[in-house]
Design an enzyme around this catalytic site. Structure first.
Site, PDB file in Angstrom:
ATOM      1  CE  LYS A  68       9.872  -2.473  11.142  1.00 24.40           C
ATOM      2  NZ  LYS A  68       9.981  -1.388  10.138  1.00 24.40           N
ATOM      3  CG  ASP A 119       6.776  -2.845   8.930  1.00 26.09           C
ATOM      4  OD1 ASP A 119       7.580  -2.039   8.466  1.00 26.09           O
ATOM      5  OD2 ASP A 119       6.724  -4.033   8.530  1.00 26.09           O
ATOM      6  N   GLY A 141       2.585  -5.585  -4.203  1.00 29.32           N
ATOM      7  CA  GLY A 141       1.877  -5.281  -2.971  1.00 29.32           C
ATOM      8  C   GLY A 141       0.606  -4.502  -3.270  1.00 29.32           C
ATOM      9  CG  PHE A 142      -3.209  -5.387  -2.046  1.00 31.53           C
ATOM     10  CD1 PHE A 142      -2.541  -6.579  -1.796  1.00 31.53           C
ATOM     11  CD2 PHE A 142      -4.429  -5.175  -1.414  1.00 31.53           C
ATOM     12  CE1 PHE A 142      -3.064  -7.527  -0.923  1.00 31.53           C
ATOM     13  CE2 PHE A 142      -4.972  -6.119  -0.550  1.00 31.53           C
ATOM     14  CZ  PHE A 142      -4.285  -7.296  -0.301  1.00 31.53           C
ATOM     15  N   GLY A 143      -0.840  -2.811  -0.184  1.00 31.25           N
ATOM     16  CA  GLY A 143      -1.082  -2.214   1.129  1.00 31.25           C
ATOM     17  C   GLY A 143      -0.832  -0.716   1.128  1.00 31.25           C
ATOM     18  CG  ASN A 144       0.255   2.924   4.251  1.00 31.85           C
ATOM     19  OD1 ASN A 144       1.440   3.207   4.376  1.00 31.85           O
ATOM     20  ND2 ASN A 144      -0.696   3.839   4.301  1.00 31.85           N
ATOM     21  CB  VAL A 145       4.224   0.860   1.213  1.00 36.30           C
ATOM     22  CG1 VAL A 145       5.397   1.251   0.348  1.00 36.30           C
ATOM     23  CG2 VAL A 145       4.545   1.052   2.693  1.00 36.30           C
ATOM     24  CB  ALA A 146       1.358  -0.999  -2.915  1.00 33.76           C
ATOM     25  CD1 TRP A 147      -4.271   3.900  -1.881  1.00 28.99           C
ATOM     26  CD2 TRP A 147      -3.097   4.828  -0.212  1.00 28.99           C
ATOM     27  NE1 TRP A 147      -4.900   5.078  -1.521  1.00 28.99           N
ATOM     28  CE2 TRP A 147      -4.198   5.656  -0.500  1.00 28.99           C
ATOM     29  CE3 TRP A 147      -2.211   5.204   0.807  1.00 28.99           C
ATOM     30  CZ2 TRP A 147      -4.440   6.850   0.194  1.00 28.99           C
ATOM     31  CZ3 TRP A 147      -2.440   6.380   1.498  1.00 28.99           C
ATOM     32  CH2 TRP A 147      -3.548   7.187   1.196  1.00 28.99           C
TER      33      TRP A 147
HETATM   34  O1  2IT Z   1      10.011   0.513   7.814  1.00 24.16           O
HETATM   35  C1  2IT Z   1       9.704   1.642   8.240  1.00 24.16           C
HETATM   36  O2  2IT Z   1      10.445   2.609   8.118  1.00 24.16           O
HETATM   37  C2  2IT Z   1       8.404   1.779   8.906  1.00 24.16           C
HETATM   38  N1  2IT Z   1       7.673   0.801   8.994  1.00 24.16           N
HETATM   39  C3  2IT Z   1       7.991   3.095   9.497  1.00 24.16           C
HETATM   40  C4  2IT Z   1       8.627   3.292  10.834  1.00 24.16           C
HETATM   41  C5  2IT Z   1       8.165   4.514  11.585  1.00 24.16           C
HETATM   42  O3  2IT Z   1       8.602   4.636  12.738  1.00 24.16           O
HETATM   43  O4  2IT Z   1       7.408   5.334  11.063  1.00 24.16           O
END
Ligand code: 2IT
Length: 445
Positions: A124, A164, A235-241
């Site tokens: 990370k 991320d 949330g309202f970002g990519n993941v929430a979307w």
């Molecule tokens: O938390 C995660 O798994 C990500 N942000 C995606 C990591 C990735 O390498 O696609």
């Protein structure tokens, strides 16, 4: 394994790194029993070795803002474990970023990546850079400055970063452009790339879609269907979307989204237009969700509060670590929540997890539920190696298959004597076993 002794030692070496210590404690306590069945793990000190990152880079990032003022940030990359494949994991740009947060995320990433069935290690990185209110050009200059340091440490077979929080397609584009210029090569060194230069279809949707595929399986185990369920999303970002999009498509009613400023309650539920609007909100770079209520009459903005006070069947935390407290969990349970699918990394506090497990409510941990994101990154790497692009259907089918296999692994390792599926235990043990065995087989290093 002596968890308390190990934790004391780790605290001594990394004092005050609370998120990191929290993540390690959760994994060690849940795998302890299974670990002790394999004397070779203890003989090789696998626990002691797996909790310490292989190496960490910290570097200065100097860039110039639109006023011409010089700005300084700190950049990081934590390469945690590459026993089963190249280091792999996202970059987070957020003012809260510090070594503790990146170490917790890198540590979680090891087991998540192992669960995907693909050969990827854990890493990370990121920066305390705050994208809020920054112009496009400022973001570009920051990304370029960040990559002038990072590029030395990464490579398509060494370490493959991705997005991320705060790092989406735009940032990946600028980061990739600078890498390509410095390294003089076009390789799949980052994932989440644009479709014109090696990206994969479905990668933007993958974390949220995968989470909903996993949720559907959790529900099926309970004899439930997703259609008609009321879902609270944060949330309202990519993941929430992505999660809102797939859940809505499958007939669920998503009644909340949230931001750092508060949450939106939308009794009618999200629809295609509202979900598309989430992207506009995010692209505005203001990090507030309040404008949604002005855009869509009938919805309400509740300032300074979290969506866990709303009565729902399913809770899907999609924002950030420790966003759901013990008190929030008790409120959700009092309101009759039936399933919790954690999509953010370590979204639930340990007290919240304890409350769900005590109430025998299925709780899917982030490292299982959100693994579709990095899994699709793995599929992007495969396509890059083959110099091919798969269709959206092909990628989606593989994502489905991977989420199913993670669910099966959770059931295999997490089913308790009374039949309750402890998904946290299942995910931690399944991921840990794979990495631990591979470390034993490869010797002491
Ligand atoms: O938390 C995660 O798994 C990500 N942000 C995606 C990591 C990735 O390498 O696609």
């Amino acid at each position: 394994m002596n968890v308390e002794k190990l934790m004391l030692e780790l605290e001594r070496r990394h004092p005050g790194e609370n998120e990191y210590l929290q993540a390690v404690r959760e994994v060690l306590t849940t795998v302890e029993e299974a670990y002790n069945r394999y004397p070779e793990f203890e003989a090789n000190r696998i626990a002691e070795r797996i909790v310490e990152p292989d190496r960490q880079f910290t570097f200065k990032v100097v860039w110039t803002d639109d006023r011409g003022d010089v700005q300084v940030n700190t950049g990081y990359r934590v390469q945690f474990n590459n026993a089963i494949g190249p280091y792999k994991g996202g970059l987070r740009f957020h003012p809260s970023v510090n070594p503790s947060i990146l170490k917790f995320l890198g540590f979680e990433q090891i087991f998540k990546n192992a669960l995907t069935t693909l050969p990827m290690g854990g890493a990370k990185g990121g920066s305390d850079f705050n994208p809020k209110g920054k112009s496009d050009r400022e973001v570009m200059r920051f990304c370029q400055a960040f990559m002038t340091e990072l590029w030395r440490h990464i490579g398509p077979e060494t370490d493959v970063p991705a997005g991320d929080i705060g790092v989406g397609a735009r940032e990946i584009g600028y980061l990739y452009g600078m890498y390509r210029k410095l390294a003089q090569e076009n390789t799949g060194v980052l994932t989440g790339k644009g479709m014109t230069y090696g990206g994969s279809l479905i990668r933007p949707e993958a974390t949220g879609f995968g989470a909903v595929y996993f949720l559907v399986q959790m529900l099926a185990e309970q004899g439930m269907e997703i259609r008609g369920q009321r879902i609270a999303i944060s949330g309202f970002g990519n993941v929430a979307w992505g999660a809102a999009k797939k859940a809505t498509e499958l007939g669920a009613k998503v009644v909340t989204i949230s931001g750092p400023d508060g949450y939106i309650y939308d009794e009618a539920g999200l629809d295609e237009e509202k979900i598309a609007y989430m992207l506009e909100l995010r692209a505005s770079n203001n990090d507030v969700v309040a404008p949604y209520a002005e855009q869509f009459p009938g919805s309400t903005f509740i300032a300074g509060r979290k969506p866990w006070e709303v009565a729902v069947d399913i809770a899907m935390p999609c924002a950030t670590q420790n966003e759901l407290s013990g008190e929030d969990a008790r409120q959700l349970l009092a309101n009759g929540v039936k399933v919790v699918a954690e999509v953010s990394n370590m979204g639930c506090r340990p007290e919240a997890i304890e409350a769900f497990i005590e109430a025998k409510i299925p709780y899917g941990p982030g490292k299982a539920v959100n693994a579709g994101g990095v899994a699709t990154s793995g599929l992007e790497m495969t396509q890059n190696s083959q110099k091919l692009n798969w269709t959206a259907e092909e990628v989606d089918a593989k994502l489905h298959q991977i989420m199913s296999s993670i669910h099966t692994a959770c059931i295999e390792y997490g089913t308790e004597a009374d039949g309750y599926i402890n998904y946290m235990k299942g995910a931690n043990i399944a991921g840990f076993m794979k990495v631990a065995k591979s470390m034993v087989e490869q010797g002491i290093l």
